[in-house]
Design a protein around this motif. Structure first.
Motif, PDB file in Angstrom:
ATOM      1  N   GLN A   1       0.857  -1.192  -0.235  1.00 14.41           N
ATOM      2  CA  GLN A   1       0.002   0.111  -0.006  1.00 14.41           C
ATOM      3  C   GLN A   1       0.838   1.227  -0.086  1.00 14.41           C
ATOM      4  OE1 GLN A   1      -1.690   0.644   3.966  1.00 14.41           O
ATOM      5  NE2 GLN A   1      -3.504   1.802   3.270  1.00 14.41           N
ATOM      6  N   VAL A   2       0.641   2.322  -1.028  1.00 11.63           N
ATOM      7  CA  VAL A   2       1.530   3.364  -0.952  1.00 11.63           C
ATOM      8  C   VAL A   2       1.033   4.611  -0.296  1.00 11.63           C
ATOM      9  CG1 VAL A   2       2.662   4.988  -2.844  1.00 11.63           C
ATOM     10  CG2 VAL A   2       2.480   2.607  -3.408  1.00 11.63           C
ATOM     11  N   ILE A   3       1.582   4.730   0.829  1.00 13.62           N
ATOM     12  CA  ILE A   3       0.969   6.056   1.625  1.00 13.62           C
ATOM     13  C   ILE A   3       2.162   7.085   1.426  1.00 13.62           C
ATOM     14  CG2 ILE A   3       0.704   6.806   4.010  1.00 13.62           C
ATOM     15  CD1 ILE A   3       0.269   4.010   4.810  1.00 13.62           C
ATOM     16  N   VAL A   4       1.676   8.443   0.813  1.00 10.47           N
ATOM     17  CA  VAL A   4       2.481   9.405   0.746  1.00 10.47           C
ATOM     18  C   VAL A   4       2.314  10.609   1.573  1.00 10.47           C
ATOM     19  CG1 VAL A   4       3.021  10.928  -1.252  1.00 10.47           C
ATOM     20  CG2 VAL A   4       2.566   8.588  -1.906  1.00 10.47           C
ATOM     21  N   SER A   5       3.466  11.080   1.534  1.00 11.42           N
ATOM     22  CA  SER A   5       3.300  12.299   2.811  1.00 11.42           C
ATOM     23  C   SER A   5       3.404  13.665   1.685  1.00 11.42           C
ATOM     24  CB  SER A   5       4.260  12.354   3.635  1.00 11.42           C
ATOM     25  OG  SER A   5       4.488  13.714   4.046  1.00 11.42           O
ATOM     26  N   ALA A   6       2.126  14.375   1.579  1.00  7.97           N
ATOM     27  CA  ALA A   6       2.225  15.556   0.632  1.00  7.97           C
ATOM     28  C   ALA A   6       1.247  16.753   1.100  1.00  7.97           C
ATOM     29  CB  ALA A   6       2.163  15.210  -0.777  1.00  7.97           C
ATOM     30  N   LEU A   7       1.391  17.766   0.665  1.00  7.98           N
ATOM     31  CA  LEU A   7       0.804  19.119   1.225  1.00  7.98           C
ATOM     32  C   LEU A   7      -0.278  19.411   0.152  1.00  7.98           C
ATOM     33  CD1 LEU A   7       3.479  21.146   2.895  1.00  7.98           C
ATOM     34  CD2 LEU A   7       2.052  19.534   4.028  1.00  7.98           C
ATOM     35  N   GLU A   8      -1.003  18.052  -0.331  1.00  8.67           N
ATOM     36  CA  GLU A   8      -1.966  18.409  -1.478  1.00  8.67           C
ATOM     37  C   GLU A   8      -3.344  18.664  -0.885  1.00  8.67           C
ATOM     38  OE1 GLU A   8      -1.035  17.918  -4.869  1.00  8.67           O
ATOM     39  OE2 GLU A   8       1.038  18.039  -3.851  1.00  8.67           O
ATOM     40  N   ASP A   9      -4.282  19.502  -1.568  1.00  7.13           N
ATOM     41  CA  ASP A   9      -5.645  19.649  -1.233  1.00  7.13           C
ATOM     42  C   ASP A   9      -6.161  18.420  -0.838  1.00  7.13           C
ATOM     43  OD1 ASP A   9      -5.034  22.428  -1.909  1.00  7.13           O
ATOM     44  OD2 ASP A   9      -5.991  22.345  -3.892  1.00  7.13           O
ATOM     45  N   ASN A  10      -6.213  17.487  -1.538  1.00  8.77           N
ATOM     46  CA  ASN A  10      -6.994  16.265  -1.302  1.00  8.77           C
ATOM     47  C   ASN A  10      -6.151  15.311  -0.222  1.00  8.77           C
ATOM     48  OD1 ASN A  10      -4.832  15.391  -2.856  1.00  8.77           O
ATOM     49  ND2 ASN A  10      -6.054  13.874  -3.888  1.00  8.77           N
ATOM     50  N   SER A  11      -5.023  15.704   0.381  1.00 11.61           N
ATOM     51  CA  SER A  11      -4.399  15.123   1.441  1.00 11.61           C
ATOM     52  C   SER A  11      -5.428  14.860   2.671  1.00 11.61           C
ATOM     53  CB  SER A  11      -3.407  15.949   2.129  1.00 11.61           C
ATOM     54  OG  SER A  11      -2.263  15.934   1.026  1.00 11.61           O
ATOM     55  N   ILE A  12      -5.278  13.544   3.069  1.00 18.42           N
ATOM     56  CA  ILE A  12      -6.132  13.430   4.155  1.00 18.42           C
ATOM     57  C   ILE A  12      -5.426  13.499   5.800  1.00 18.42           C
ATOM     58  CG2 ILE A  12      -7.927  11.902   3.398  1.00 18.42           C
ATOM     59  CD1 ILE A  12      -6.552   9.674   4.682  1.00 18.42           C
ATOM     60  N   SER A  13      -6.063  13.850   6.962  1.00 21.54           N
ATOM     61  CA  SER A  13      -4.964  14.253   8.050  1.00 21.54           C
ATOM     62  C   SER A  13      -4.649  12.547   8.511  1.00 21.54           C
ATOM     63  CB  SER A  13      -6.008  14.601   9.131  1.00 21.54           C
ATOM     64  OG  SER A  13      -5.331  14.528  10.484  1.00 21.54           O
ATOM     65  N   LEU A  14      -3.278  12.565   9.043  1.00 20.26           N
ATOM     66  CA  LEU A  14      -2.683  11.443   9.431  1.00 20.26           C
ATOM     67  C   LEU A  14      -3.615  10.489  10.312  1.00 20.26           C
ATOM     68  CD1 LEU A  14      -0.262   9.661   9.930  1.00 20.26           C
ATOM     69  CD2 LEU A  14       0.559  11.508  11.515  1.00 20.26           C
ATOM     70  N   LYS A  15      -4.345  11.203  11.227  1.00 17.59           N
ATOM     71  CA  LYS A  15      -5.364  10.488  12.104  1.00 17.59           C
ATOM     72  C   LYS A  15      -6.182   9.489  11.370  1.00 17.59           C
ATOM     73  CE  LYS A  15      -5.942  13.472  16.106  1.00 17.59           C
ATOM     74  NZ  LYS A  15      -6.966  14.438  16.724  1.00 17.59           N
ATOM     75  N   GLU A  16      -6.508  10.012  10.287  1.00 18.32           N
ATOM     76  CA  GLU A  16      -7.652   9.189   9.393  1.00 18.32           C
ATOM     77  C   GLU A  16      -6.903   7.966   8.637  1.00 18.32           C
ATOM     78  OE1 GLU A  16     -10.107  11.869   7.003  1.00 18.32           O
ATOM     79  OE2 GLU A  16      -9.483  13.222   8.444  1.00 18.32           O
ATOM     80  N   VAL A  17      -5.661   7.740   8.321  1.00 21.88           N
ATOM     81  CA  VAL A  17      -4.686   6.980   7.757  1.00 21.88           C
ATOM     82  C   VAL A  17      -5.083   5.429   8.470  1.00 21.88           C
ATOM     83  CG1 VAL A  17      -2.724   6.174   6.690  1.00 21.88           C
ATOM     84  CG2 VAL A  17      -3.334   8.701   6.908  1.00 21.88           C
ATOM     85  N   LYS A  18      -5.590   4.551   7.570  1.00 19.38           N
ATOM     86  CA  LYS A  18      -5.528   3.108   8.141  1.00 19.38           C
ATOM     87  C   LYS A  18      -4.557   2.300   7.459  1.00 19.38           C
ATOM     88  CE  LYS A  18     -10.189   3.291   9.948  1.00 19.38           C
ATOM     89  NZ  LYS A  18     -10.710   4.542   9.535  1.00 19.38           N
ATOM     90  N   PRO A  19      -3.448   2.025   7.806  1.00 26.10           N
ATOM     91  CA  PRO A  19      -2.267   1.455   7.181  1.00 26.10           C
ATOM     92  C   PRO A  19      -2.814  -0.058   7.167  1.00 26.10           C
ATOM     93  CG  PRO A  19      -1.559   2.005   9.341  1.00 26.10           C
ATOM     94  CD  PRO A  19      -2.958   2.337   9.270  1.00 26.10           C
TER      95      PRO A  19
END
Lengths: 240, 240
Positions: free
Chosen positions: A169-187
């Motif tokens: 699963q590719v999790i990308v750290s980026a300041l994009e408009d569609n970025s979701i908050s870290l809290k919501e990430v389910k790895p």
């Protein structure tokens, strides 16, 4: 065997100076490392070729040891205040099993940042660190120094991101408009965390490969240092 | 006003070179800063005294601007690849209200680490950064560079830790036997997070002032970089 080197023009010293350049490192497929702590870590995994120091050290008998003057130490060390121990290691051969949790560096160019990320990845139990062609070399002496010996204990491998996409699963750290908050990430169990360049972030191609684009909510300033953002992400994703 | 400087021996250039030393900074109570982004941030809070650049910039009229050659820029810049903008700022006067959330640096000696910690503290909404006498100066050019302009937006104050003890819960990051895991830490509304020296950690006196001693659980390696550990702690304590 213990030898003494007294001349700055000694062939061994010339060879060490070659290892301070990218060209020399690739020629010999070896790199320089410094300090007692890093030496201990490298010895544990049999990665020490030969050692240069101001004083005699207790080392396994099959490792050549060279005693040098302070002047020579200053020449071969890349530190402003040399610890007095410099050693040579072979490039590290990568395993073919990369594990479940990977950090991928997409164009990280500052050697201090890359070294710190390698150290942090090891500390949080990641299995390997990958980097893109456009990133700094992990054998750059400042990367090695900032990794504090971690470079000997975690595989660091050059590869393109799409190679990993199939299995991870590719999790990308980026300041994009569609970025979701870290809290919501389910790895997932298998993931690769991608960190981008200090000025430009991740590439367009990388964003296209992303399963999740995430950012750490911040205020007052545009961005965090990449080693800092990486550390918060690595810690958080491993806790989940 | 816009002026041009063509000689490296110009009095202004000599004065800028003085500002590159700790002695010079303390004499004038001014420091140097670099780059477009930092300039924008400093302008917002009226902290720019005068600007040195390769090209004419659009600036408020009361700020003196000096156009310099690339050779002079190289001399006054502390960057290997100068962005072409160097400016002078007065030392920042500290407010007397320090707020509720404070970061305290107990002997942090690496300028890159201090600058990164200042940047991170601002990003997570901390109110001020304090530092002990034994720490590097926040006006050191590498601190200023690593702070990415954050130094203009968050008070950075020299003080002893016991001064803060009265009003703030003291949370110390240290790898002591009695350290509790970060997960178990319950911060009060008013707290000071203490980070120690890169090699020796926090001082004995600091440990005696601690209400809580905490560590981030890690494996495979002895410690994290202090700016990395600080970031994880700052982020976590603010989320709680």
């Amino acid at each position: 065997m213990i030898n003494e080197i007294t001349s700055k023009n000694n062939q061994k010293i010339k060879y060490l100076c070659e290892l301070k350049t990218s060209k020399g490192r690739n020629k010999y497929r070896q790199f320089l490392c410094e300090g007692k702590k890093a030496l201990e870590m490298a010895l544990k995994v049999n990665k020490v070729k030969e050692v240069y120091s101001l004083e005699v050290l207790k080392l396994p008998k099959d490792i050549n040891q060279y005693i040098v003057s302070e002047e020579i130490m200053k020449k071969i060390s890349s530190s402003v205040t040399p610890e007095g121990i410099v050693f040579v290691s072979d490039f590290i051969e990568s395993k073919t099993d990369y594990g479940n949790k990977i950090v991928y560096l997409d164009g990280v160019s500052d050697p201090g940042n890359m070294g710190t990320i390698i150290r942090t990845a090891l500390a949080f139990g990641y299995d390997s660190v990958f980097y893109s062609k456009g990133s700094v070399s992990p054998y750059n002496e400042k990367v090695v120094a900032a990794s504090k010996g971690a470079i000997f204990l975690i595989p660091v491998i050059e590869s393109e991101l799409h190679v990993l996409k199939l299995k991870y699963q590719v999790i990308v750290s980026a300041l994009e408009d569609n970025s979701i908050s870290l809290k919501e990430v389910k790895p997932n169990n298998n993931f690769v965390l991608v960190l981008g360049n200090e000025s430009h972030g991740v590439s367009k191609e990388t964003l296209e490969l992303a399963d999740i684009v995430t950012k750490i909510p911040i205020q007052n300033i545009d961005s965090l240092n990449v080693a800092v953002a990486g550390a918060i992400l690595m810690h958080d994703l491993m806790e989940k």
